[in-house]
Design an enzyme around this catalytic site. Sequence first.
Site, PDB file in Angstrom:
ATOM      1  N   SER A   1       8.815  -2.237   8.318  1.00 21.57           N
ATOM      2  CA  SER A   1       8.551  -1.995   6.895  1.00 21.57           C
ATOM      3  C   SER A   1       9.573  -1.071   6.242  1.00 21.57           C
ATOM      4  CB  SER A   1       7.145  -1.415   6.725  1.00 21.57           C
ATOM      5  OG  SER A   1       6.958  -0.296   7.570  1.00 21.57           O
TER       6      SER A   1
ATOM      7  N   LYS B   1       8.464  -1.379  -0.187  1.00 24.74           N
ATOM      8  CA  LYS B   1       7.763  -0.986  -1.418  1.00 24.74           C
ATOM      9  C   LYS B   1       8.441  -1.515  -2.679  1.00 24.74           C
ATOM     10  CE  LYS B   1       4.705   2.539   0.004  1.00 24.74           C
ATOM     11  NZ  LYS B   1       5.105   2.972   1.361  1.00 24.74           N
TER      12      LYS B   1
ATOM     13  N   GLU C   1       1.167   7.094  -8.171  1.00 24.53           N
ATOM     14  CA  GLU C   1       0.830   8.103  -7.169  1.00 24.53           C
ATOM     15  C   GLU C   1       1.875   8.023  -6.073  1.00 24.53           C
ATOM     16  OE1 GLU C   1      -0.159   5.031  -6.921  1.00 24.53           O
ATOM     17  OE2 GLU C   1       0.033   4.600  -4.787  1.00 24.53           O
TER      18      GLU C   1
END
Length: 398
Positions: free
Chosen positions: A378, A89, A111
């Site tokens: 990830s 991210k 968010e």
Amino acid sequence: MLETQKKGRYGEFGGQYIPETLMTQLEIIDREYHRLKNDSSFRAELNDLLVNYANRPSLLYYAKNMTEDLGGAQIYLKREDLNHTGAHKINNVIGQALVAKHLGKTRLIAETGAGQHGVATATIAALFGMECEIFMGKEDTERQKLNVYRMELLGAKVHPVTTGSMVLKDAVNATMQEWASRIDDTFYILGSAVGPAPFPEMVHDFQSVISKEAKQQLQEKKHTLPDMVVACVGGGSNAIGSFADFIDDPSVQLVGVEAAGKGVDSNRTAATIERGSVGIFHGMKSLFLQDQNGQIDKVYSISAGLDYPGVGPEHAALAEEGRAQYVGITDDEAVAAFEYIAREEGIVAAIESCHAVAYVQKIAPTMRQDQIIICTLSGRGDKDVASIAKYKGVEIDD
Ligand SMILES: *Cc1c(COP(=O)(O)O)cnc(C)c1O
């Protein structure tokens, strides 16, 4: 179709379905982003942060034990779990925060579901000395108290969202509303390859560092392309980043792994592409889990990061064209993969990533030993240890 309606389209998917108040702002971002994208000093600034703050390039690791155990294709793991903050991210957040800075914004909002994207955003806001406010479903703030505290520690203010079912989709709505009400100094950092144009494109570009590096790293090690790239899909940001540089290489099979929850055919699933239908939500046209009245359905997965009722428009298009394939992995299969990769490779991977690992466990034995799979990890799995222990019936005091 009008020219403006073609903007940010992936086949029939994508577009901009947003209130008038945000339209002008999105046009400004679109224009500025396309200028910055080709600006060498912006690219240098971005690269400097990726290398010196986020710890890139991430390793492309040959998983020898898994390869030998599964007895088929050679398995390489793209280690996004080793990035600062423990997941992919950060790649996107650094990029969007830089765009925000160039637009003269001083306040970042975002968010978050489980809190991973909120933490990454709060991290960069701290680094850039920007104000930061995170919107999180009230249900999620109660389930993820540690991440709420972590965001506060980093200087962010966390707003519990009490509308709808008080989960991720409601947090996205609340952040959009907040943005529309305060546009002058504020930038909305979207956490996945979703939302109105140009967000899916920005997220694609900022995450494509994953496949650019992986391609080069495999070239150096094996002088060849992979036969298959596998990544998990929530909104689709780590997967689109893992696919990006291989989309124009037709010999590379692209596989996105969705969270099937209790099963693709059960009513407790997050397998959006397999089970969803075309709709318009969160500013984009894409595939969503919906009931007969077109209301967004409740989603379910053991992994909070894959618990989104839609998918990015580029994935919807890749699925429709048949360029990428999307498969479902259940909670049980993902948990088994969580244990498997820990024991085989000494890697505690995020439960999201373990959906991709579980698919590799199935497909690798059916492939030849001269074939190569790249599987993206990830994120790291520290955050999941307690809940997986609970799932397995192990009591842990905290
Ligand atoms: C958020 C998250 C995901 C899912 O998001 P995508 O946008 O689909 O990549 C997957 N893995 C981890 C570790 C995450 O934090």
